[in-house]
Design a protein around this motif. Structure first.
Motif, PDB file in Angstrom:
ATOM      1  N   ILE A  53      13.168 -32.114   5.405  1.00 33.11           N
ATOM      2  CA  ILE A  53      13.268 -32.955   4.031  1.00 33.11           C
ATOM      3  C   ILE A  53      13.814 -34.343   4.323  1.00 33.11           C
ATOM      4  CG2 ILE A  53      13.948 -32.729   1.796  1.00 33.11           C
ATOM      5  CD1 ILE A  53      13.929 -29.635   2.006  1.00 33.11           C
ATOM      6  N   LEU A  54      15.043 -34.355   4.827  1.00 37.75           N
ATOM      7  CA  LEU A  54      15.762 -35.762   4.865  1.00 37.75           C
ATOM      8  C   LEU A  54      15.583 -36.534   5.931  1.00 37.75           C
ATOM      9  CD1 LEU A  54      19.381 -34.203   3.629  1.00 37.75           C
ATOM     10  CD2 LEU A  54      17.345 -34.791   2.363  1.00 37.75           C
ATOM     11  N   LEU A  57      15.489 -40.420   5.568  1.00 38.71           N
ATOM     12  CA  LEU A  57      16.386 -41.222   4.689  1.00 38.71           C
ATOM     13  C   LEU A  57      17.532 -42.375   5.559  1.00 38.71           C
ATOM     14  CD1 LEU A  57      17.666 -38.241   2.454  1.00 38.71           C
ATOM     15  CD2 LEU A  57      16.065 -39.933   1.768  1.00 38.71           C
ATOM     16  N   SER A 192      14.462 -38.359  -6.474  1.00 38.64           N
ATOM     17  CA  SER A 192      14.554 -39.142  -5.123  1.00 38.64           C
ATOM     18  C   SER A 192      15.932 -39.532  -4.594  1.00 38.64           C
ATOM     19  CB  SER A 192      13.847 -40.589  -5.764  1.00 38.64           C
ATOM     20  OG  SER A 192      14.568 -41.547  -6.579  1.00 38.64           O
ATOM     21  N   GLU A 197      11.034 -40.165  -2.050  1.00 38.22           N
ATOM     22  CA  GLU A 197      10.737 -39.146  -2.608  1.00 38.22           C
ATOM     23  C   GLU A 197      10.257 -38.293  -1.373  1.00 38.22           C
ATOM     24  OE1 GLU A 197       7.191 -38.921  -5.325  1.00 38.22           O
ATOM     25  OE2 GLU A 197       7.880 -40.707  -6.074  1.00 38.22           O
ATOM     26  N   THR A 198      11.005 -37.154  -1.459  1.00 36.56           N
ATOM     27  CA  THR A 198      11.058 -36.098  -0.090  1.00 36.56           C
ATOM     28  C   THR A 198       9.806 -35.377  -0.120  1.00 36.56           C
ATOM     29  OG1 THR A 198      12.279 -34.229  -1.341  1.00 36.56           O
ATOM     30  CG2 THR A 198      13.412 -36.189   0.096  1.00 36.56           C
ATOM     31  N   TYR A 224      13.292 -25.545  -2.615  1.00 37.40           N
ATOM     32  CA  TYR A 224      12.503 -26.813  -2.199  1.00 37.40           C
ATOM     33  C   TYR A 224      11.075 -26.147  -1.775  1.00 37.40           C
ATOM     34  CZ  TYR A 224      10.546 -30.737   0.459  1.00 37.40           C
ATOM     35  OH  TYR A 224       9.761 -31.799   0.971  1.00 37.40           O
ATOM     36  N   LYS A 226       7.105 -28.597  -0.788  1.00 33.56           N
ATOM     37  CA  LYS A 226       6.161 -29.440  -0.808  1.00 33.56           C
ATOM     38  C   LYS A 226       4.634 -29.131  -0.533  1.00 33.56           C
ATOM     39  CE  LYS A 226       6.718 -29.513   4.371  1.00 33.56           C
ATOM     40  NZ  LYS A 226       6.861 -30.408   5.614  1.00 33.56           N
TER      41      LYS A 226
END
Length: 245
Positions: A53-54, A57, A192, A197-198, A224, A226
């Motif tokens: 997910i991250l 970043l 976010s 946005e992940t 979570y 997606k």
């Protein structure tokens, strides 16, 4: 449970759904929530656990945008509104409607009209305050499902799984001031992280990222999902199998 896994697969959620728990070792104070979130998303353990997910970043997260959700519901009587507003029958049967689409989500019954079709008369069954309840969010996400979803004719399975997951994700105890039973957890909808946005596909109703803080147990739950194109994913899996032969 095995039954829950079967239902999540049937509703197109299982493959891209993530539940994960993390622990923290300091006292949580809500006034310091912004600092807590920054520390959480900058933690090596969290970045390692949520790498998928991250990954995009920056090395040091500074700004987390979120919506604070209500966690006041302690009874499934909350969903009696479904029958009260003629969305479901007394036996839980979901009343049908003319098929339409909202952001590529198939809406062929009053339940989904109530959840996501703002112009529908049934949308007003849940007021804004009720829509901001974490349990309403969970129920909506389950009912909408993933990119390919086999919908139920009865609301019973949706409600049962919502109750099961809600009990797993939040903690219940006595409120120190009133002495009444209350939810002790805080629920946030993450929008976010540092403007990112992940999700690989933005603006899909099936995307969601919830972070639930439980101060008594000093833990954080992640819930979570997606959106992933089902057929594209199937082709990719087939190509991966072929390349490994």
């Amino acid at each position: 449970t095995k039954e829950a896994q079967v239902l999540l697969a049937k509703w197109g959620l299982k493959e891209n759904l993530l539940f994960q728990k993390f622990r923290f070792d300091q006292e949580f104070k809500q006034i310091n929530l912004a600092d807590f979130l920054r520390d959480f998303f900058n933690s090596p353990d969290v970045r390692g656990g949520l790498g998928a997910i991250l990954g995009a970043l920056p090395s040091a997260v500074k700004d987390i945008k979120y919506n604070m959700l209500n966690t006041t519901v302690t009874s499934m009587d909350f969903f009696d509104l479904l029958q009260k507003y003629d969305i479901t029958a007394s036996n839980g049967y979901i009343k049908k409607a003319m098929e339409e689409y909202v952001q590529e989500v198939q809406v062929g019954d009053r339940l989904r009209q109530a959840l996501i079709m703002e112009e529908s008369d049934y949308y007003t069954a849940f007021a804004e305050k009720e829509r901001n309840e974490f349990i309403f969010h969970m129920f909506s996400r389950i009912c909408i499902g993933g990119s390919v979803c086999q919908y139920e004719d009865y609301a019973t399975e949706y409600l049962n799984l919502t109750k099961l997951l809600y009990k797993d994700l939040v903690s219940v105890g006595k409120d120190t001031e009133s002495g009444e039973i209350a939810i002790l957890s805080l629920a946030l909808e993450i929008k976010s992280i540092d403007g990112i946005e992940t999700y690989p596909h933005k603006d899909k109703l099936q995307n969601f990222f919830y972070l639930i803080i439980d101060p008594p147990s000093r833990s954080v739950n992640i819930f979570y999902h997606k959106w992933v194109d089902f057929w594209q994913n199937q082709i990719q899996q087939y190509e991966n199998i072929q390349s490994s032969l």
